[in-house]
Design a protein around this motif. Sequence first.
Motif, PDB file in Angstrom:
ATOM      1  N   ASN A 372       0.668  -1.170   0.073  1.00 25.58           N
ATOM      2  CA  ASN A 372       0.172   0.021  -0.093  1.00 25.58           C
ATOM      3  C   ASN A 372       0.826   1.135  -0.081  1.00 25.58           C
ATOM      4  OD1 ASN A 372      -2.139  -1.644   0.345  1.00 25.58           O
ATOM      5  ND2 ASN A 372      -2.650  -1.278   2.434  1.00 25.58           N
ATOM      6  N   PRO A 373       0.202   2.222  -0.582  1.00 28.33           N
ATOM      7  CA  PRO A 373       1.321   3.708  -0.594  1.00 28.33           C
ATOM      8  C   PRO A 373       1.571   4.183   0.616  1.00 28.33           C
ATOM      9  CG  PRO A 373      -0.484   3.762  -2.286  1.00 28.33           C
ATOM     10  CD  PRO A 373      -0.946   2.536  -1.493  1.00 28.33           C
ATOM     11  N   ALA A 374       2.765   4.919   0.920  1.00 27.03           N
ATOM     12  CA  ALA A 374       3.192   5.185   1.973  1.00 27.03           C
ATOM     13  C   ALA A 374       2.312   6.615   2.422  1.00 27.03           C
ATOM     14  CB  ALA A 374       4.602   5.578   2.073  1.00 27.03           C
ATOM     15  N   PRO A 375       2.397   7.191   3.591  1.00 28.05           N
ATOM     16  CA  PRO A 375       1.680   8.427   3.797  1.00 28.05           C
ATOM     17  C   PRO A 375       2.280   9.634   3.226  1.00 28.05           C
ATOM     18  CG  PRO A 375       2.101   7.043   5.913  1.00 28.05           C
ATOM     19  CD  PRO A 375       2.891   6.524   4.682  1.00 28.05           C
ATOM     20  N   TRP A 376       3.581   9.532   2.719  1.00 26.05           N
ATOM     21  CA  TRP A 376       4.098  10.782   2.323  1.00 26.05           C
ATOM     22  C   TRP A 376       4.540  10.259   0.872  1.00 26.05           C
ATOM     23  CZ3 TRP A 376       9.590  11.496   1.673  1.00 26.05           C
ATOM     24  CH2 TRP A 376       9.996  12.666   1.234  1.00 26.05           C
ATOM     25  N   ARG A 377       4.644  11.234  -0.244  1.00 24.55           N
ATOM     26  CA  ARG A 377       5.264  10.829  -1.500  1.00 24.55           C
ATOM     27  C   ARG A 377       6.590  11.343  -1.611  1.00 24.55           C
ATOM     28  NH1 ARG A 377       1.793  13.487  -3.827  1.00 24.55           N
ATOM     29  NH2 ARG A 377       0.238  11.842  -4.181  1.00 24.55           N
ATOM     30  N   ILE A 384       2.293  10.338  -9.807  1.00 23.13           N
ATOM     31  CA  ILE A 384       1.634  10.668  -8.843  1.00 23.13           C
ATOM     32  C   ILE A 384       0.395  10.091  -8.818  1.00 23.13           C
ATOM     33  CG2 ILE A 384       0.372  12.959  -7.932  1.00 23.13           C
ATOM     34  CD1 ILE A 384       3.608  13.059  -8.266  1.00 23.13           C
ATOM     35  N   GLY A 385       0.110   9.639  -7.530  1.00 23.38           N
ATOM     36  CA  GLY A 385      -1.008   8.928  -7.122  1.00 23.38           C
ATOM     37  C   GLY A 385      -1.580   9.204  -5.906  1.00 23.38           C
ATOM     38  N   ASN A 386      -2.425   8.245  -5.194  1.00 26.06           N
ATOM     39  CA  ASN A 386      -2.811   8.770  -3.779  1.00 26.06           C
ATOM     40  C   ASN A 386      -2.092   8.199  -2.728  1.00 26.06           C
ATOM     41  OD1 ASN A 386      -5.320  10.149  -4.793  1.00 26.06           O
ATOM     42  ND2 ASN A 386      -6.004   8.046  -5.604  1.00 26.06           N
ATOM     43  N   LEU A 387      -2.169   8.637  -1.594  1.00 28.11           N
ATOM     44  CA  LEU A 387      -1.469   8.179  -0.378  1.00 28.11           C
ATOM     45  C   LEU A 387      -2.171   7.177   0.395  1.00 28.11           C
ATOM     46  CD1 LEU A 387      -0.195  11.614   0.746  1.00 28.11           C
ATOM     47  CD2 LEU A 387       0.993  10.192  -0.767  1.00 28.11           C
ATOM     48  N   SER A 388      -1.604   6.327   1.402  1.00 25.82           N
ATOM     49  CA  SER A 388      -2.237   5.463   2.119  1.00 25.82           C
ATOM     50  C   SER A 388      -1.503   5.625   3.576  1.00 25.82           C
ATOM     51  CB  SER A 388      -2.390   4.098   1.783  1.00 25.82           C
ATOM     52  OG  SER A 388      -3.311   3.286   2.430  1.00 25.82           O
ATOM     53  N   GLY A 389      -1.567   4.659   4.268  1.00 31.29           N
ATOM     54  CA  GLY A 389      -1.149   4.619   5.672  1.00 31.29           C
ATOM     55  C   GLY A 389       0.126   3.846   5.928  1.00 31.29           C
ATOM     56  N   VAL A 390       0.671   3.103   4.995  1.00 34.57           N
ATOM     57  CA  VAL A 390       1.658   1.999   5.213  1.00 34.57           C
ATOM     58  C   VAL A 390       3.132   2.386   4.831  1.00 34.57           C
ATOM     59  CG1 VAL A 390       1.985  -0.429   4.899  1.00 34.57           C
ATOM     60  CG2 VAL A 390      -0.145   0.385   5.000  1.00 34.57           C
ATOM     61  N   ILE A 391       4.007   2.248   5.899  1.00 31.16           N
ATOM     62  CA  ILE A 391       5.578   1.970   5.461  1.00 31.16           C
ATOM     63  C   ILE A 391       5.790   0.613   5.307  1.00 31.16           C
ATOM     64  CG2 ILE A 391       7.906   2.677   6.510  1.00 31.16           C
ATOM     65  CD1 ILE A 391       6.655   4.838   7.992  1.00 31.16           C
ATOM     66  N   GLY A 392       6.279   0.223   3.849  1.00 28.18           N
ATOM     67  CA  GLY A 392       6.564  -1.071   3.658  1.00 28.18           C
ATOM     68  C   GLY A 392       8.151  -1.216   3.689  1.00 28.18           C
ATOM     69  N   VAL A 393       8.530  -2.218   4.547  1.00 23.24           N
ATOM     70  CA  VAL A 393      10.038  -2.413   5.215  1.00 23.24           C
ATOM     71  C   VAL A 393      10.516  -3.275   4.390  1.00 23.24           C
ATOM     72  CG1 VAL A 393      11.123  -2.723   7.200  1.00 23.24           C
ATOM     73  CG2 VAL A 393       8.895  -1.780   7.341  1.00 23.24           C
ATOM     74  N   GLY A 394      11.970  -2.927   4.325  1.00 25.79           N
ATOM     75  CA  GLY A 394      12.816  -3.825   3.586  1.00 25.79           C
ATOM     76  C   GLY A 394      13.783  -4.279   4.590  1.00 25.79           C
ATOM     77  N   ASN A 395      14.669  -5.422   4.538  1.00 30.83           N
ATOM     78  CA  ASN A 395      15.480  -5.997   5.551  1.00 30.83           C
ATOM     79  C   ASN A 395      16.847  -6.249   5.218  1.00 30.83           C
ATOM     80  OD1 ASN A 395      16.231  -8.099   7.563  1.00 30.83           O
ATOM     81  ND2 ASN A 395      16.061  -9.694   5.991  1.00 30.83           N
ATOM     82  N   VAL A 396      17.787  -5.176   6.206  1.00 34.57           N
ATOM     83  CA  VAL A 396      19.112  -5.402   5.975  1.00 34.57           C
ATOM     84  C   VAL A 396      19.853  -6.274   6.894  1.00 34.57           C
ATOM     85  CG1 VAL A 396      19.206  -3.208   5.197  1.00 34.57           C
ATOM     86  CG2 VAL A 396      19.702  -3.449   7.612  1.00 34.57           C
ATOM     87  N   HIS A 397      21.096  -6.727   6.747  1.00 36.84           N
ATOM     88  CA  HIS A 397      21.578  -7.623   7.768  1.00 36.84           C
ATOM     89  C   HIS A 397      22.060  -6.891   8.719  1.00 36.84           C
ATOM     90  CE1 HIS A 397      24.550 -10.549   9.671  1.00 36.84           C
ATOM     91  NE2 HIS A 397      23.788 -11.554   8.945  1.00 36.84           N
ATOM     92  N   VAL A 398      22.021  -7.212  10.210  1.00 39.16           N
ATOM     93  CA  VAL A 398      22.295  -6.378  11.408  1.00 39.16           C
ATOM     94  C   VAL A 398      23.633  -6.046  11.636  1.00 39.16           C
ATOM     95  CG1 VAL A 398      20.209  -6.663  12.461  1.00 39.16           C
ATOM     96  CG2 VAL A 398      22.255  -8.116  12.955  1.00 39.16           C
ATOM     97  N   SER A 399      24.605  -7.012  11.009  1.00 38.96           N
ATOM     98  CA  SER A 399      26.050  -6.903  11.129  1.00 38.96           C
ATOM     99  C   SER A 399      26.663  -6.166   9.675  1.00 38.96           C
ATOM    100  CB  SER A 399      26.724  -8.303  10.961  1.00 38.96           C
ATOM    101  OG  SER A 399      26.319  -8.977  12.357  1.00 38.96           O
ATOM    102  N   THR A 400      26.318  -6.498   8.684  1.00 39.43           N
ATOM    103  CA  THR A 400      26.886  -6.006   7.506  1.00 39.43           C
ATOM    104  C   THR A 400      26.096  -4.708   6.905  1.00 39.43           C
ATOM    105  OG1 THR A 400      25.469  -7.107   5.910  1.00 39.43           O
ATOM    106  CG2 THR A 400      27.480  -7.918   6.760  1.00 39.43           C
ATOM    107  N   ASP A 401      25.004  -4.279   7.458  1.00 38.70           N
ATOM    108  CA  ASP A 401      24.171  -3.232   6.955  1.00 38.70           C
ATOM    109  C   ASP A 401      23.853  -3.460   5.275  1.00 38.70           C
ATOM    110  OD1 ASP A 401      22.697  -0.781   7.287  1.00 38.70           O
ATOM    111  OD2 ASP A 401      24.205   0.636   7.160  1.00 38.70           O
ATOM    112  N   VAL A 402      23.706  -4.361   4.958  1.00 34.52           N
ATOM    113  CA  VAL A 402      23.559  -4.611   3.526  1.00 34.52           C
ATOM    114  C   VAL A 402      22.302  -5.273   3.151  1.00 34.52           C
ATOM    115  CG1 VAL A 402      24.187  -5.937   1.517  1.00 34.52           C
ATOM    116  CG2 VAL A 402      26.029  -4.728   2.775  1.00 34.52           C
ATOM    117  N   ILE A 403      21.646  -4.964   2.175  1.00 36.27           N
ATOM    118  CA  ILE A 403      20.168  -5.528   1.975  1.00 36.27           C
ATOM    119  C   ILE A 403      20.269  -6.943   1.798  1.00 36.27           C
ATOM    120  CG2 ILE A 403      20.023  -5.327  -0.461  1.00 36.27           C
ATOM    121  CD1 ILE A 403      17.041  -4.273   1.902  1.00 36.27           C
TER     122      ILE A 403
END
Length: 800
Positions: A372-377, A384-403
Amino acid sequence: MYKTIYLLVTAILFSASTLTAGSKINQYLIEELNKNTDNSLIPVYITFSNPLGLQDFADIPYDTPKQERRRIVIERLMSHANNSQSRVKNFLGSRNTEVENLEILWMVNAISFKASSSLIYALDAGNYAEINQINYDPQYPAEMLIDEVITPAPFNLLAPEPGIMLMNADDCWALGNKGWGIKVSNADDGFWWKHPDLVKGIWQNLGEDANNNGVTIIWATGTGSVVDPGDVNGVDNDGNGKVDDLIGWDYGTGSGTITTASHGSATLGHVIGDGTMGTQTGVAPWAKCMIMRNPSGYTQQISAFQYSLQMGMDVVTSSLSFKWYFNPKPDFSLVRLATDISLAGGMIHANSTSNDGNSTGIPHNISSAGNNPAPWRHPDQLKIGNLSGVIGVGNVHVSTDVIYSTSPWGPATWGNWSLWATYPYPILPEHMDYAYSRVAPVEMPDSMGLLKPDISAPGQNSISTYVSSGTGYGSTFGGTSSATPHTAGCLALMLSINPEMLPGDIDRVLELTSIEKGDPGKDYRYGAGRIDALLATTSPACLTEGVNGGSNWLINQTTPANDTARELVGLKLKNTTTPWIGSLKQLVLARSGTAGAADIEKFRLFWDVNKNNVVDAGDRLLHETNFDVSNQIVMDTIKFKITDSLRHVIVCAKTKPGATGTNTVILGMPNNTYFNSYYTTTAQATNFPYGSTLTGTGNNEVPVVFALSQNYPNPFNPTTVIHYSLQKQSLVRVKVYDAIGREIATLLNNVRDAGNHNIEFDANYNMGLSSGIYFYKLEAFSPGGNSVYFSDIKKMVLVK
């Protein structure tokens, strides 16, 4: 016996093969009806044809207090659903022996329940024009919803866990911010909430405190904590439709008794784990979490979002997601409608996005609700489209800081899913807004889709309370399942010091302060970057000005009797640098004059909402402190939202009945260290000191012409302020160039209202700048960027 025969006969008479062309039964439900030979009850949900959407709440002003905003939204939704659904609810009530588990999903104007085949057919044949569709409500295998990546490996117990240190949450703790006062709800597969690291962070529903002892959990050592037995009375004490929901709700059992599971316990630990057993796993250990177990249901997830809005949650986190390849496919538009409503109500979501890497294929790797779209563009979202209320999250390794390899690739698509497969759900027109091209080439911006993920966060190989019993931590945790509650904890830290931030404010700050990773800007792997809690909670520089212009802040000096808010001095406040939103923490004022304890009871700080230098209806009390004999007034922990739009605050005195009207109180602010935003950001030095000379109350906020002024000071080192004025609302771009025309920095690229504006340039933010001549250029366009209103360029000199 007779009833069974009747139902079987009815089911034969109304069979799937006899459905008319106008049938509103979804094809997935048709398949279930055809398989339902024993006439068992089938889980279904009805959507109605006129749900309220974001546009129906556009009249709520931006500065409406969040609690009032939420009340307005919920009342409208409930009233609308009641009116829309009344005929259908009457029909279902007339055949209640064939209906179970009925729930009104007023958030999205839907009803979920289990029903017999005969009732479903009768409902379809009943000429209910208000029904949009009758859908099968699938129950997916729980393991398909979970977005964890298990990488069993030995680890050392650390305090705090490595993900917290990577995102600098521990630095926020050192500054006193651990998420106090913020409520987070968590929708997951179950929770071992009695874990010693978790139990003190569990939200307690005092609306169900039947014995009035102030708690719904009785704390004990080890894992001995229990819900308060004196509150378990089989009564819906708070009238929210749930009986004995003392700490949350279990959608599997339909009760307040929460089933345990290790995955949900681990996500919970990343929000509130306080380290009682040795490792601090929670980003916001002083926040409170409401727990909601969703074993596998689709509408149950929407119901959990509704419950969160109803119970006043600030943040919703969920590491469950619904994938494109599910059968039946998810009803994406319905879930987006729910998070649209969250946005309207001031509640923000952090959601996992799958661990499918690019195995599903662009644009379907990002799962719901993370798609779903984030709350800020973000400016890089050119489509350009509409907004929604979700921050979709990606995952980095806690030791390397690499996706991590399994973190899903964006972008997502909206509205054109039928190009890839049969998609049998209605799509709201406002959700057909981010189409991704089915075939190459992808044209920018028209077919770029929706940039996702929005940000990335520590996740892979994290440590949490990954257990379903006992007091330990289990194996390492990972996936976007882990990155998502790390993000939710960060949101709690942000709101703890700036509680009136709306979802769009939060997302803008979070994305603009994230650490750049991957391709420049917002990319398809890291999003806007990896989150940094310290940067996200540190306010930008604020420009202050007296309410009468410049350093002239004086309104009154005398203390007439019985005045609850005698206006003394006032300031205009405005953030001038990215990310544009901050929070006022402290004002210190030097005090002198003849007024004393016999005249003044307390000093008060008000937000002068209508900017008229008078405290009147609609203005809001921000802080107050009792009078004392010292020569300073200290107002601390104020927590007032400052934005890039001008705001006024007034310092007032509450005078006593015996006050002498000729006595005076003289206030001053000698320098910018007397004004602090969170955590230690002082105001820009411009206009200090503020004194006590009254020279008038003119208001020059709206100029007649467009203009760009010479920066001040000039020459400068390292900061200078650029002043400009706008005749009307404009899209403003301010850029800095070196002497040979190379772009050095973009200071502003956003819409600004008509009026006077200031923006700060700090040479320290641009590494390697040497003394010399630089140029700054302002361009003002129509808000849509289609026509140029004004352009000018000026020279400034940096001297180190």
